[in-house]
Design a protein around this motif. Structure first.
Motif, PDB file in Angstrom:
ATOM      1  N   SER A 300     -23.079   5.868  11.147  1.00 47.79           N
ATOM      2  CA  SER A 300     -23.448   4.365  11.102  1.00 47.79           C
ATOM      3  C   SER A 300     -21.720   3.665  10.649  1.00 47.79           C
ATOM      4  N   VAL A 301     -22.114   2.561  11.157  1.00 53.40           N
ATOM      5  CA  VAL A 301     -20.976   1.632  11.829  1.00 53.40           C
ATOM      6  C   VAL A 301     -20.608   0.801  10.433  1.00 53.40           C
ATOM      7  N   LEU A 316     -25.501   3.642  14.491  1.00 50.13           N
ATOM      8  CA  LEU A 316     -25.615   4.741  15.736  1.00 50.13           C
ATOM      9  C   LEU A 316     -26.880   4.987  16.683  1.00 50.13           C
ATOM     10  N   TYR A 350     -14.539  -1.411  19.855  1.00 54.73           N
ATOM     11  CA  TYR A 350     -15.474  -0.769  19.936  1.00 54.73           C
ATOM     12  C   TYR A 350     -15.562   1.014  19.552  1.00 54.73           C
ATOM     13  N   SER A 365     -18.982   2.119  22.713  1.00 53.28           N
ATOM     14  CA  SER A 365     -20.376   1.884  22.411  1.00 53.28           C
ATOM     15  C   SER A 365     -19.579  -0.274  22.500  1.00 53.28           C
ATOM     16  N   LYS A 366     -19.716  -1.128  22.677  1.00 58.03           N
ATOM     17  CA  LYS A 366     -18.721  -1.881  21.753  1.00 58.03           C
ATOM     18  C   LYS A 366     -19.673  -2.436  21.020  1.00 58.03           C
ATOM     19  N   VAL A 367     -18.844  -2.546  19.782  1.00 54.03           N
ATOM     20  CA  VAL A 367     -19.351  -3.594  18.746  1.00 54.03           C
ATOM     21  C   VAL A 367     -18.852  -4.995  18.199  1.00 54.03           C
ATOM     22  N   LEU A 375     -24.102  -3.269  18.034  1.00 51.02           N
ATOM     23  CA  LEU A 375     -23.826  -2.405  18.765  1.00 51.02           C
ATOM     24  C   LEU A 375     -24.483  -3.560  20.530  1.00 51.02           C
ATOM     25  N   THR A 378     -22.946  -0.037  26.357  1.00 48.23           N
ATOM     26  CA  THR A 378     -22.959   1.048  26.233  1.00 48.23           C
ATOM     27  C   THR A 378     -22.223   1.861  26.921  1.00 48.23           C
TER      28      THR A 378
END
Length: 468
Positions: A300-301, A316, A350, A365-367, A375, A378
């Motif tokens: 995970s972010v 993710l 990202y 992937s753009k955050v 997300l 991608t």
């Protein structure tokens, strides 16, 4: 001659004559009245003195003078590293003491110049301390004088003037709001006017962190989208547990303070380390006063908001690598817990990672930096993640590095998220100061690369142009 026996009609006629004479004489003249003010005179000379003192303070305290210490510190640091290089050369010389004698003389001269820089730094520091004391005294005197003037201002002219100034500022602010346009749209990838990266020069700065060589994994840089007033702040995170985990963020108010390691502010994600939501791996980034990193022991972010000191997460894909499944690596070694790399460019944040469905190749992937984060778009690439040592983004273009030798890292790969085109032939070298680069962050505000190089914090300048 007038007598008391004059008749009433005679006296009346005489009065009329005198009145006509007075009116005739007053026609060509101004009537003057003397106004007597019972209040004491306003001490205008004191107000003039306050204005003069304030103007002198403004001239004495300027941003150029304040940054002089930064310039001296960086210059001193550069000369010291030159001296280290000279001593290293001297140690290798063995030519009957001929070249050694010359080198010793050069080193002696270099030491003298370093001493001059130290003297200048000490003098400048002393001068600024005296300036600070003097400015504080002047401000106190001005405050007392202004209070006295306000008491003398019986007509309330100063109060009204102050109110008028506030009204003017408010009118200007309202006018700016009315005239302001909508905020510019988010820059689309590959379209920020810089061109392509064609070179890297430096290092521009090079310093050991306050933690010394004990902690060789970490990251540093500036907030890519800072709040007002925080534009000059720098952040630093070291992985203080097993070179893999971290639980606090250290911030400094200027480049010189982070180089000298003074006056830091620490913000803790958690009191223990490692544990839920603490930092795992060195590849993190600061954006809009929030740190983005790989959450401990998950795919995970994590978004840690420094203002609210709260953590939000977004997962993710469930086949994304974590816990050393797809770390950065080269033939000699792997960099522990580098499965995810967080980067910023002119358009935002990202995350760079790999998935089994993409055969261990890099995924971008753009955050979206909402709370919680989500997300966005991608992109899948053909670049195998374990052949890469680091990544960063510029204008929507991903750049990847690889290890060449102990002194050189090479930017060899690009992926343009606008055109979906890849290149493996870039060949831009980075001169390393230590063997392993643990993280690279690009700052879209100053176009510098902020590198964590085996416990050293280093910056490099970027050069843009056309690729052939």
């Amino acid at each position: 001659m007038l007598t008391s026996n004059m008749s009433h009609s005679g006296r009346f006629i005489l009065t009329v004559i005198f009145l006509l004479i007075f009116i005739q004489s007053a026609r060509g003249k101004d009537c003057v009245c003397e106004l007597v003010n019972s209040d004491p005179d306003f001490p205008e000379f004191k107000l003039d003195n306050v204005e003069l003192t304030a103007s002198q303070c403004t001239e004495n305290i300027t941003s150029e003078k304040i940054t002089e210490i930064d310039r001296l510190v960086l210059g001193l640091q550069h000369r010291i590293w030159q001296l280290v290089d000279m001593v290293s050369i001297l140690e290798k010389e063995d030519n009957g003491n001929l070249y050694a004698a010359v080198s010793l003389r050069i080193i002696e001269l270099e030491l003298a110049e370093i001493q001059d820089l130290l003297d200048e730094l000490n003098q400048t520091t002393s001068t600024y301390q005296q300036l600070s004391i003097q400015a504080a005294e002047e401000l106190q005197n001005m405050q007392e004088t202004m209070e006295e003037l306000e008491m003398s201002d019986h007509t309330q002219a100063m109060v009204k003037q102050r109110q008028n100034e506030l009204l003017k500022k408010e009118l200007v602010r309202c006018q700016n709001v009315l005239n302001s346009t909508l905020p510019p749209p988010t820059l689309s990838p590959g379209h920020c006017g810089l061109g392509h990266l064609v070179g890297v020069s430096g290092p521009k700065t090079y310093s050991l962190t306050v933690h010394g060589t004990s902690y060789s994994f970490g990251a540093w840089g500036r907030d890519a989208n800072p709040a007002s007033g925080d534009e000059n702040k720098y952040w630093l995170v070291v992985l203080s547990s097993s070179n893999a985990y971290g639980n606090f963020i250290r911030q400094y108010n200027s480049l010189s303070t982070i180089i000298l390691g003074i006056d830091p502010t620490d913000t803790y994600i958690s009191s223990s380390n490692p544990t839920t939501n603490t930092i795992q791996g060195p590849n993190m980034i600061m954006y809009a006063n929030a740190l983005y990193y790989n959450c401990y022991n998950t795919y995970s972010v994590c978004q840690f908001n420094l203002t609210t000191q709260s953590v939000s997460t977004v997962a993710l894909p469930n086949d994304a690598g974590y816990n050393n499944k797809f770390p950065f690596a080269h033939l000699g070694t792997t960099y522990g817990y580098t499965d995810m790399d967080f980067v910023t460019d002119e358009s935002g944040v990202y995350v760079i990672y790999a998935t089994t469905s993409n055969f261990g190749n890099v995924v971008i992937s753009k955050v979206e930096t909402s709370n919680p984060p989500v997300l966005g778009q991608t992109w899948s690439t053909s670049l195998h993640k374990k052949t890469v040592t680091n990544t960063f983004m510029v204008c929507g273009v991903l750049y990847a590095t690889r290890y060449l030798d102990q002194e050189t890292e090479e930017i060899f790969y690009t992926y343009d998220t606008k055109t979906n085109k890849e290149r493996y032939d870039l060949r831009i070298n980075i001169k390393k100061m230590q063997t392993n680069i643990k993280s690279i962050n690009y700052d879209p505000r100053d176009h510098l690369l902020y590198v964590f190089n085996d416990a050293y914090i280093v910056t490099y300048e970027t050069k843009f142009g056309e690729l052939y």
